[in-house]
Scaffold this motif. Structure first.
Motif, mmCIF file in Angstrom:
data_model
loop_
_atom_site.group_PDB
_atom_site.id
_atom_site.type_symbol
_atom_site.label_atom_id
_atom_site.label_comp_id
_atom_site.label_asym_id
_atom_site.label_seq_id
_atom_site.Cartn_x
_atom_site.Cartn_y
_atom_site.Cartn_z
ATOM 1 N N ALA A 1 26.092 39.098 26.485
ATOM 2 C CA ALA A 1 25.743 38.563 27.800
ATOM 3 C C ALA A 1 25.392 39.688 28.764
ATOM 4 O O ALA A 1 24.414 39.589 29.535
ATOM 5 N N TYR A 2 26.162 40.765 28.732
ATOM 6 C CA TYR A 2 25.908 41.894 29.626
ATOM 7 C C TYR A 2 24.516 42.475 29.399
ATOM 8 O O TYR A 2 23.748 42.714 30.347
ATOM 9 N N THR B 1 34.251 36.843 33.854
ATOM 10 C CA THR B 1 33.145 36.482 32.979
ATOM 11 C C THR B 1 32.520 35.166 33.416
ATOM 12 O O THR B 1 31.293 35.001 33.388
ATOM 13 N N ASN C 1 30.333 35.727 36.372
ATOM 14 C CA ASN C 1 29.066 36.293 35.924
ATOM 15 C C ASN C 1 28.137 35.218 35.372
ATOM 16 O O ASN C 1 26.913 35.281 35.551
ATOM 17 N N TYR D 1 27.685 34.289 28.818
ATOM 18 C CA TYR D 1 28.863 34.543 29.662
ATOM 19 C C TYR D 1 29.784 33.318 29.694
ATOM 20 O O TYR D 1 31.018 33.454 29.630
ATOM 21 N N GLU E 1 30.612 38.531 25.074
ATOM 22 C CA GLU E 1 30.485 39.031 26.443
ATOM 23 C C GLU E 1 29.565 40.250 26.496
ATOM 24 O O GLU E 1 28.792 40.422 27.441
#
Length: 241
Positions: free
Chosen positions: A154-155, A190, A193, A170, A151
């Motif tokens: 992904a951010y 998540t 997103n 995500y 995660e």
């Protein structure tokens, strides 16, 4: 997907009925007219019957339909298909590790944080990937820290405006969080997103792309929330036309 006897094996399969005919399952498109739908589904379900018998354990199959409805089935050890029952509604016990996050004292996130402070988002994404690989080595893939690391990647991909990578990461993190019994709100956030990142990307509609990965994750994680799945399937079909 080959199913083994390990208790950590994911035995929840998902299948998508496409709005314009055909199905999508296990990263592959199976084309066919609407009147052949059951035969197409059985093309996927047949090997699952064999796997359930071979390993003497049931397999859950969730089928997402174009209107967003999710049909839940259970394939028993003798190959019989049953309508799957609603999951228990009792309290969801969450491992405290999910609230603690990846321990900063391990030093794995030092480079990640340095790149983040400098606004070097791609460098932060790569550092998060390396940290996640270390966590896999230390704890195995089926661990909350690994889902958190994914995660985090992904951010930073989203911050670097690499929305295609962000969508894929995500979706992967959402499924891992859900499968490992993490906080339900975290897996849903998540997943949201993932869908948002895909919508802001070039909208890859390839069979193995992030769009279909997000759709399968919606079936698995939010089976009673029909509108997001229906909307995403329409976009996947329209954008592929």
């Amino acid at each position: 997907m080959l199913l083994g006897p390990s208790p950590t094996t994911d035995i929840h399969e998902t299948l998508i009925v496409l709005p314009r005919g055909g199905i999508h399952a296990q990263g592959l498109l199976h084309d066919g007219p609407p009147d052949q739908l059951e035969a197409l589904i059985e093309r996927v379900r047949g090997p699952l019957r064999a796997a359930a018998a071979q390993h003497n354990r049931p397999i859950q199959l969730s089928i997402g339909h174009p209107n967003g409805h999710v049909e839940r089935q259970q394939i028993t050890e003798d190959g019989t298909i049953h309508a799957d029952q609603d999951p228990p509604t009792g309290a969801h016990v969450v491992d405290p590790l999910w609230n603690q996050g990846i321990p900063e004292e391990t030093g794995l996130l030092a480079t990640v944080r340095a790149a983040q402070r400098a606004g070097q988002w791609r460098a932060a994404q790569q550092a998060a990937r390396r940290a996640t690989q270390h966590l896999i080595t230390q704890h195995g893939r089926d661990h909350p820290y690994v889902a958190m690391g994914t995660e985090l990647q992904a951010y930073f991909a989203a911050m670097a405006r690499d929305n295609a990578a962000a969508a894929s990461l995500y979706a992967e993190a959402a499924v891992a969080t859900h499968r490992l019994g993490g906080p339900q709100e975290q897996s849903r956030r998540t997943l949201n997103n993932a869908v948002a990142a895909w919508l802001h990307s070039d909208r890859d509609t390839s069979p193995g792309g992030a769009g279909f990965a997000a759709a399968h994750a919606l079936i698995r994680i939010t089976p009673y929330d029909h509108a997001p799945l229906a909307g995403l399937l329409q976009r996947l079909t329209r954008d592929r036309a």
